[in-house]
Design an enzyme around this catalytic site. Structure first.
Site, PDB file in Angstrom:
ATOM      1  N   LYS A  77     -94.944 -11.979  49.859  1.00  0.00           N
ATOM      2  CA  LYS A  77     -93.630 -11.403  49.561  1.00  0.00           C
ATOM      3  C   LYS A  77     -93.642  -9.909  49.873  1.00  0.00           C
ATOM      4  CE  LYS A  77     -91.472  -9.383  46.405  1.00  0.00           C
ATOM      5  NZ  LYS A  77     -90.670  -8.448  47.240  1.00  0.00           N
ATOM      6  N   GLU A 130    -103.784  -2.960  43.174  1.00  0.00           N
ATOM      7  CA  GLU A 130    -104.030  -1.661  43.793  1.00  0.00           C
ATOM      8  C   GLU A 130    -102.806  -0.823  43.481  1.00  0.00           C
ATOM      9  OE1 GLU A 130    -103.946   1.237  45.710  1.00  0.00           O
ATOM     10  OE2 GLU A 130    -103.922   0.226  47.662  1.00  0.00           O
ATOM     11  N   CYS A 150    -100.848   5.746  48.438  1.00  0.00           N
ATOM     12  CA  CYS A 150    -101.383   5.708  47.066  1.00  0.00           C
ATOM     13  C   CYS A 150    -102.580   6.635  46.933  1.00  0.00           C
ATOM     14  CB  CYS A 150    -101.726   4.285  46.678  1.00  0.00           C
ATOM     15  SG  CYS A 150    -102.628   3.418  47.944  1.00  0.00           S
ATOM     16  N   GLU A 193     -97.628  10.339  39.662  1.00  0.00           N
ATOM     17  CA  GLU A 193     -97.670  10.087  41.098  1.00  0.00           C
ATOM     18  C   GLU A 193     -96.274  10.338  41.674  1.00  0.00           C
ATOM     19  OE1 GLU A 193     -98.050   6.023  42.622  1.00  0.00           O
ATOM     20  OE2 GLU A 193     -99.574   6.775  43.997  1.00  0.00           O
TER      21      GLU A 193
END
Ligand code: ADP
Ligand code: MG
Length: 497
Positions: free
Chosen positions: A194, A269, A303, A400
């Site tokens: 997906k 992750e 990331c 982040e």
């Protein structure tokens, strides 16, 4: 370096592909979604509509999971490892033969500079397939010497974990889809992919090649759709044995809860806040380039982006000036423009989020020490930005941002424990980057840093090098032997002779 000007014919083809009617690829055929509806795919470089993707939901997910289960227990179980390896290699060849199509589709849908898609995303996907293709024939167990009474033959075997749901984000959609698909299929699992709702285009093209190279039906299934519906249905489905996810920490937490129903295996992750540590003896020119590349590549939507700079006070000004100069010179623009060095962010939502963080940083007392120019026009452009005067308590340092925003801080003490403590002062633990010419300091700092990957004096991703996070950056590892073993269950067999 390949030509970065898009071939007009190829671009026309890519646009035509984007604009055609897309279905869901389930059990080897393209189907309409049960909902009968679709959602828009847009070009972040100018906001224009590229086409529509099928809106898969729970009923489609259910169909895909059943198809994957049937293939897992039937045709795929009967497919020898060497044949799995050949299929994956053939897919790599097919992608290579159409590499430019993939690069163009990725740039159209994600916004990244075409040069980056060509030099990084597509080659990385190809190498990942080839690397994992090799593992299909090499997975195995050990023979074990037992000490109990009697005579034993004991050994371990690795079996495929089962039906895998792979949920991927929008920042490197193609490379990440393949990074999950390749080890899963090499290990003998079957898969439902997906992609993120923002960027399904390269996954759609991938499914066509999967069909062409002759994977048995049901081995690879593609369900495009939204996270809250298609994604949620996958992570809750009792027929899914493993979820492999890359995305936000918030959704990762949700997945852990949803997976508890049948104790799905989970690889996550998640976010990062990678520190870049520059020691006084570092090669400053290379450290500046490396620091700039680390935070501005993919417009900071990585990331593992080096978002917190810690430089020794003797080199701090040089570092800040150098990175600020890079930011000032960066050509920000649409990914298809050959002059572009940094593309747009993926969406208006993401643009607002990044600008909001810069504002919040300034409100809390940070200074803008360098800032590039965001292209004007309808694309989702943000300026590459260097902030100084940032404190460990500020949101720009703690959270982040997922944008081209660097928080630069200095240290005066050469004590490695103190430096590591600053770098480790974060909920995240994905990566850490060290610049030094001192071999001993490099090794000692690497041990002290709480991060899944420590890079010294440069480096990028490699399909052989395990990648993943400590702390709230996730669970488990992708890439390397550990990455493929994460798609297996270990079985111990003991036979009394
Ligand atoms: P972002 O918020 O930056 O878009 P997300 O973590 O939300 O990042 O998205 C990463 C992937 O996770 C996407 O494919 C998205 O559709 C999917 N996703 C989002 N919410 C859920 C959910 N509740 N369950 C499963 N998948 C989800
Ligand atoms: Mg989200």
């Amino acid at each position: 370096m390949p030509d970065i000007v898009a071939d007009q014919n190829a671009l026309e083809n890519a646009r035509r592909f984007a604009g055609k009617e897309h279905g869901l690829f389930i059990d080897g055929v393209w189907r309409e979604p049960r909902s009968g509806s679709a959602f828009e795919m847009r070009n972040p470089g100018d906001g224009t509509l590229l086409g529509q993707a099928a809106k898969g939901e729970a009923a489609d997910v259910d169909l895909a999971v059943r198809a994957a289960r049937t293939a897992l227990e039937g045709v795929w179980a009967d497919t020898k490892p060497a044949e799995r390896a050949r299929l994956l290699w053939r897919l790599a060849d097919a992608i290579e033969a159409h590499a430019d199509d993939f690069a163009l589709l990725e740039t159209l849908n994600n916004g990244k500079p075409l040069r980056d898609a060509r030099l990084f995303d597509v080659p990385h996907a190809i190498e990942t397939l080839r690397y994992n293709s090799g593992w299909a024939t090499k997975l195995g167990g050990d023979t074990i010497n037992l000490s109990g009474p009697g005579t034993w033959h004991a050994f371990t075997v690795r079996e495929p974990i089962g039906v895998v749901a792979a949920i991927v984000p929008w920042n490197a959609p193609f490379a990440m889809s393949v990074a999950k698909m390749a080890p899963a299929l090499a290990a003998g699992c079957t898969l439902i992919l997906k992609p993120a709702e923002q960027t399904p285009l390269t996954a759609l093209r991938l499914a066509h090649l999967v069909e062409e190279v002759g994977f048995p039906k049901g081995v690879f299934n593609l369900v495009t759709g939204f996270g809250e519906t298609a994604g949620a249905a996958l992570v809750e489905h009792p027929g899914v044995d493993k979820v492999t996810f890359t995305g936000s920490t918030e959704v990762g937490r949700h997945i852990v809860r949803a997976a508890a129903g049948n104790f799905k295996r989970v690889t996550l992750e998640l976010g990062g806040k990678t520190p870049v540590i520059v020691m006084p003896d570092a090669d400053i020119t290379r450290a500046i380039e490396g620091a700039a590349r680390s935070i501005f590549t993919n417009a900071g939507q990585v990331c593992n982006a080096g978002s917190r700079l810690f430089a020794h006070e003797s080199v701090f000004d040089a570092l800040v000036e150098g990175v600020a100069e890079h930011a000032g010179k960066l050509r920000v623009g649409p990914g298809l423009d050959p002059a572009t060095q940094m593309g747009p962010v993926v969406s208006q939502e993401q643009k607002d989020r990044v600008l909001g963080y810069i504002e919040a940083g300034v409100r809390e007392g940070a200074r803008i020490s360098g800032q590039g120019t965001a292209a004007s026009g309808p694309g989702y452009f943000v300026p590459p930005t260097v902030l100084t005067g940032t404190l460990p308590t500020m949101s720009v340092v703690r959270e982040e941002i997922f944008g081209p925003v660097l928080c630069a801080m200095s240290f005066s003490d050469g004590d490695l424990d103190a430096i590591a403590a600053r770098a480790n002062d974060t909920d995240y633990g994905l990566g850490a980057i060290v610049w030094t010419q001192n071999l001993s300091a490099a090794h000692r700092l690497s041990r002290k840093l709480k991060a899944g990957t420590v890079r010294v004096n440069g480096g990028g991703l490699d399909p052989a090098l395990p990648f993943g996070g400590f702390k709230q950056s996730g669970w488990g590892r992708e890439n390397g032997r550990d990455g493929i073993e994460a798609y297996t269950e270990l079985k111990s067999i003991a036979i009394a002779l």
